[in-house]
Design an enzyme around this catalytic site. Structure first.
Site, mmCIF file in Angstrom:
data_model
loop_
_atom_site.group_PDB
_atom_site.id
_atom_site.type_symbol
_atom_site.label_atom_id
_atom_site.label_comp_id
_atom_site.label_asym_id
_atom_site.label_seq_id
_atom_site.Cartn_x
_atom_site.Cartn_y
_atom_site.Cartn_z
ATOM 1 N N ARG A 13 51.515 28.973 -10.867
ATOM 2 C CA ARG A 13 50.356 28.561 -11.947
ATOM 3 C C ARG A 13 49.902 29.908 -12.624
ATOM 4 O O ARG A 13 49.903 30.010 -13.765
ATOM 5 C CB ARG A 13 49.207 27.745 -11.466
ATOM 6 C CG ARG A 13 49.532 26.304 -11.254
ATOM 7 C CD ARG A 13 48.623 26.089 -10.021
ATOM 8 N NE ARG A 13 49.034 26.484 -8.847
ATOM 9 C CZ ARG A 13 50.173 26.193 -8.248
ATOM 10 N NH1 ARG A 13 50.863 25.015 -8.536
ATOM 11 N NH2 ARG A 13 50.691 26.562 -7.061
ATOM 12 N N THR A 14 49.356 30.836 -11.990
ATOM 13 C CA THR A 14 48.691 32.074 -12.507
ATOM 14 C C THR A 14 49.570 32.824 -13.555
ATOM 15 O O THR A 14 49.480 33.184 -14.690
ATOM 16 C CB THR A 14 48.098 32.790 -11.495
ATOM 17 O OG1 THR A 14 47.292 31.947 -10.754
ATOM 18 C CG2 THR A 14 47.048 33.967 -12.367
ATOM 19 N N LYS B 165 60.527 52.950 -2.817
ATOM 20 C CA LYS B 165 60.677 54.437 -2.607
ATOM 21 C C LYS B 165 59.480 55.164 -2.146
ATOM 22 O O LYS B 165 59.613 56.394 -1.732
ATOM 23 C CB LYS B 165 61.482 55.049 -3.782
ATOM 24 C CG LYS B 165 62.510 54.558 -4.275
ATOM 25 C CD LYS B 165 63.011 54.938 -5.809
ATOM 26 C CE LYS B 165 63.729 54.122 -6.670
ATOM 27 N NZ LYS B 165 63.856 54.537 -7.784
ATOM 28 N N ARG C 37 48.096 40.694 -9.929
ATOM 29 C CA ARG C 37 48.112 39.825 -8.411
ATOM 30 C C ARG C 37 48.268 40.576 -7.177
ATOM 31 O O ARG C 37 49.388 41.434 -7.223
ATOM 32 C CB ARG C 37 48.733 38.607 -8.502
ATOM 33 C CG ARG C 37 48.627 37.975 -6.954
ATOM 34 C CD ARG C 37 49.066 36.391 -6.923
ATOM 35 N NE ARG C 37 48.128 35.551 -7.469
ATOM 36 C CZ ARG C 37 48.175 34.196 -7.354
ATOM 37 N NH1 ARG C 37 48.683 33.572 -6.682
ATOM 38 N NH2 ARG C 37 47.134 33.640 -8.212
ATOM 39 N N HIS D 108 39.377 35.177 -7.565
ATOM 40 C CA HIS D 108 40.376 34.583 -8.414
ATOM 41 C C HIS D 108 39.783 34.332 -9.643
ATOM 42 O O HIS D 108 39.457 33.201 -9.968
ATOM 43 C CB HIS D 108 41.007 33.755 -7.717
ATOM 44 C CG HIS D 108 42.435 33.281 -8.364
ATOM 45 N ND1 HIS D 108 42.869 33.715 -9.864
ATOM 46 C CD2 HIS D 108 43.451 32.626 -8.002
ATOM 47 C CE1 HIS D 108 43.896 33.430 -10.160
ATOM 48 N NE2 HIS D 108 44.336 32.340 -9.020
HETATM 49 N N1 CP Z 1 45.838 28.569 -8.299
HETATM 50 C C1 CP Z 1 46.663 29.533 -8.098
HETATM 51 O O1 CP Z 1 46.177 30.727 -8.026
HETATM 52 O O2 CP Z 1 47.925 29.108 -8.060
HETATM 53 P P1 CP Z 1 49.181 30.215 -7.961
HETATM 54 O O3 CP Z 1 49.072 31.098 -6.772
HETATM 55 O O4 CP Z 1 50.532 29.468 -8.104
HETATM 56 O O5 CP Z 1 49.009 31.142 -8.915
#
Ligand code: CP
Length: 317
Positions: A60-61, A90, A111, A140
């Site tokens: 999703r993100t 490396k 992320r 998040h």
């Molecule tokens: N909700 C969410 O963060 O989903 P993903 O890990 O798929 O991005």
């Protein structure tokens, strides 16, 4: 802090937002929704390139940020799993990787599996904003923006709300950020339904209660109140456990959202949310219930809120 000015700001925590900042963002989100729903060509991010650096898997993100940039006429530089495909293999340091990517882009969406990585990246990047797309079991924030928008769209307010968050309260970064977001508004009560070993940390409970959020921890389904405006179900975060046995024990103790649970404890006008991925958290038999918004408005709002955040942070609106 954002203080009404998003341009150039790193977005690493929900704690940077005030009620007014959320109001600005929601206002822009409404406009972005129109662009996306009507497939309107947009040049808002024309000429800009946004780097998506995902050290942890995402459906999703990653895709909603990529879609958000492209819907607004910008371009993306996409790197998934840098630990396998980049010079990190490396021995290049995290900071050097960030400095390199910032040289090629106008913003970095990051992320990472390590808590605090977004803050570390924001310190390393001198010239472009870094947006936290989830760091370990910490926060998040962009998930919370879409979660709050989903609640706001449904109820027209973010105060005087009673909710229940279920699952892995200890490790769920989406729960941690959403609680911070809801603590900005008055008279909110949150029930936390989790196995004992996956309760929120004591520090977090104290900090949220100090902000005025009413938190009530419960450990079995018989304690679920009948007056929740929303349920927010989360999976047990398998990747955060040190042993398979501990994970299996926790999995054994969780409550799953089923049609029967809704029938017994849920109001007719509540909504059921889940940040997804769904892994033994919500029974697919619930999907047909119109209160289940996780594959409907909640997922779509991820696109609209991220379009709005990018337009604001990149100073194009
Ligand atoms: N909700 C969410 O963060 O989903 P993903 O890990 O798929 O991005």
């Amino acid at each position: 802090m954002i203080h009404g000015c998003f341009q150039g700001k790193d977005i690493v925590s929900l704690d940077q937002f005030s009620v007014d900042d959320l109001s600005i963002l929601f206002n822009v989100t409404g406009k972005m929704k129109q662009i996306a729903v009507n497939n309107e060509p947009s040049r808002i991010l024309e000429g800009l390139l946004v780097a998506l650096l995902f050290f942890e898997p995402s459906s999703r993100t990653f895709s909603s940020f990529a879609a958000a940039v492209k819907r607004l006429g910008g371009q993306t530089l996409e790197m998934q799993n840098p630990e396998a495909v980049s010079s990190v293999t490396k021995g290049e340091t995290f900071e050097d990787t960030i400095r390199v990517i910032e040289a090629y882009s106008n913003a970095i969406i990051l992320r990472h599996r390590i808590s605090g990585a977004a803050k570390q990246a924001a310190r390393a990047a001198e010239d472009v904003p870094v947006i936290n797309a989830g760091d370990g079991n910490n926060e998040h924030p962009t998930q919370t923006l879409l979660d709050l928008y989903t609640l706001y769209e449904r109820f027209g307010r973010l105060d005087n709300i009673t909710g229940m968050m279920a699952g892995d309260a200890l490790n769920s970064r989406t729960i941690h950020s959403l609680l911070r977001g809801l603590s900005l508004f008055g008279n909110n009560t949150m029930y936390i339904l989790s196995p004992n070993q996956l309760s929120l940390s004591r520090d977090e409970v104290v900090s949220l209660q100090d902000r005025g959020l009413r938190l009530i921890e419960i450990h079995n389904e018989r304690e679920i109140p009948h007056d929740c405006d929303f349920w927010y179900w989360t999976r047990i975060q398998k990747e955060r456990f040190s042993s398979a046995e501990e994970y299996q024990q926790a999995q054994h103790e969780i409550v799953i959202a089923t049609p029967e649970l809704l029938k017994t404890y849920a109001k007719k006008d509540m909504i059921l949310m889940d940040p997804l991925p769904r892994v033994e958290s919500v029974d697919p038999a619930v999907d047909a219930d119109e209160r289940a918004v996780y594959l409907r408005s909640q997922i779509r709002n991820g696109l609209y809120t991220r379009m709005a955040l990018l337009a604001l942070v990149l100073g194009r609106i």
